[in-house]
Write a protein that holds these residues in place. Structure first.
Motif, PDB file in Angstrom:
ATOM      1  N   MET A  13     -14.689  53.655 -54.883  1.00  0.00           N
ATOM      2  CA  MET A  13     -15.326  55.266 -53.958  1.00  0.00           C
ATOM      3  C   MET A  13     -15.668  54.803 -52.230  1.00  0.00           C
ATOM      4  N   GLY A  14     -15.661  55.389 -51.390  1.00  0.00           N
ATOM      5  CA  GLY A  14     -15.495  55.185 -50.643  1.00  0.00           C
ATOM      6  C   GLY A  14     -15.921  56.838 -49.287  1.00  0.00           C
ATOM      7  N   TRP A  15     -15.735  56.528 -47.979  1.00  0.00           N
ATOM      8  CA  TRP A  15     -15.828  57.267 -46.541  1.00  0.00           C
ATOM      9  C   TRP A  15     -14.730  57.619 -46.070  1.00  0.00           C
ATOM     10  N   TYR A  16     -14.892  58.532 -46.055  1.00  0.00           N
ATOM     11  CA  TYR A  16     -13.736  59.432 -44.475  1.00  0.00           C
ATOM     12  C   TYR A  16     -14.370  60.171 -43.610  1.00  0.00           C
ATOM     13  N   ARG A  17     -13.230  60.380 -42.869  1.00  0.00           N
ATOM     14  CA  ARG A  17     -14.735  61.302 -41.582  1.00  0.00           C
ATOM     15  C   ARG A  17     -13.201  61.514 -40.682  1.00  0.00           C
ATOM     16  N   GLN A  18     -13.516  63.211 -40.445  1.00  0.00           N
ATOM     17  CA  GLN A  18     -13.354  63.996 -39.840  1.00  0.00           C
ATOM     18  C   GLN A  18     -13.589  64.382 -38.343  1.00  0.00           C
ATOM     19  N   ALA A  19     -13.070  63.907 -37.356  1.00  0.00           N
ATOM     20  CA  ALA A  19     -14.162  64.652 -35.724  1.00  0.00           C
ATOM     21  C   ALA A  19     -12.837  65.788 -35.577  1.00  0.00           C
ATOM     22  N   PRO A  20     -13.962  66.696 -34.721  1.00  0.00           N
ATOM     23  CA  PRO A  20     -12.883  67.721 -34.237  1.00  0.00           C
ATOM     24  C   PRO A  20     -11.930  67.449 -33.892  1.00  0.00           C
ATOM     25  N   GLY A  21     -10.825  68.103 -33.701  1.00  0.00           N
ATOM     26  CA  GLY A  21      -9.452  68.417 -33.699  1.00  0.00           C
ATOM     27  C   GLY A  21      -8.363  66.870 -33.932  1.00  0.00           C
ATOM     28  N   LYS A  22      -8.880  66.669 -35.109  1.00  0.00           N
ATOM     29  CA  LYS A  22      -8.687  64.692 -35.381  1.00  0.00           C
ATOM     30  C   LYS A  22      -7.740  64.786 -36.579  1.00  0.00           C
ATOM     31  N   GLN A  23      -7.508  63.925 -37.436  1.00  0.00           N
ATOM     32  CA  GLN A  23      -7.674  63.927 -38.168  1.00  0.00           C
ATOM     33  C   GLN A  23      -8.165  62.874 -39.414  1.00  0.00           C
ATOM     34  N   ARG A  24      -7.952  63.094 -40.647  1.00  0.00           N
ATOM     35  CA  ARG A  24      -9.538  63.092 -41.619  1.00  0.00           C
ATOM     36  C   ARG A  24      -8.963  61.643 -41.574  1.00  0.00           C
ATOM     37  N   GLU A  25      -9.526  60.162 -40.927  1.00  0.00           N
ATOM     38  CA  GLU A  25      -9.078  59.111 -41.288  1.00  0.00           C
ATOM     39  C   GLU A  25     -10.525  57.833 -42.555  1.00  0.00           C
ATOM     40  N   LEU A  26      -9.819  57.187 -43.488  1.00  0.00           N
ATOM     41  CA  LEU A  26     -10.902  56.156 -43.899  1.00  0.00           C
ATOM     42  C   LEU A  26     -11.178  55.275 -43.180  1.00  0.00           C
ATOM     43  N   VAL A  27     -12.889  55.630 -43.421  1.00  0.00           N
ATOM     44  CA  VAL A  27     -13.705  54.399 -42.555  1.00  0.00           C
ATOM     45  C   VAL A  27     -14.086  52.916 -43.745  1.00  0.00           C
TER      46      VAL A  27
END
Length: 113
Positions: free
Chosen positions: A34-48
């Motif tokens: 299990m884990g977390w991704y994040r997506q900032a405005p205007g950016k691609q989703r990244e694995l955290v």
């Protein structure tokens, strides 16, 4: 199929802390990590961050030393403790399971300077 529900986001000042939680339901026996991704405005989703069923963890370089991922297998829950938050951590954070099943609604984290 596995479903995930995230919680715990919010607005915090730079340098502050937040803890995200993610509860998995459904075919949880199939989950290997299990884990977390994040997506900032205007950016691609990244694995955290990721944590395996045996407890091995990995982090993207930008959060190492600040974020800690943990897991409660009995509760099918994964946590992301985020300390020393920076404005660039602002994003929608999404929980994921491996093998991948579906995205949750995400949890907004906003870090103000």
């Amino acid at each position: 199929q596995v479903h995930v529900v995230e919680s715990g986001g919010g607005l915090v000042l730079a340098g502050g802390s937040l803890r995200l939680s993610c509860v998995a339901s459904g075919s949880v026996f199939s989950i290997k990590a299990m884990g977390w991704y994040r997506q900032a405005p205007g950016k691609q989703r990244e694995l955290v961050a990721t944590i395996t069923s045996s407890g091995s963890t990995s982090y993207t370089d930008s959060v190492k030393g600040r974020f800690t991922i943990s897991r409660d297998n009995a509760k099918n829950t994964v946590y992301l403790q985020m300390n020393s938050l920076k404005p660039e951590d602002t994003a929608v954070y999404y929980c994921y399971t491996y093998p991948f099943s579906s995205w949750g609604q995400g949890s907004q984290v906003t870090v103000s300077s």
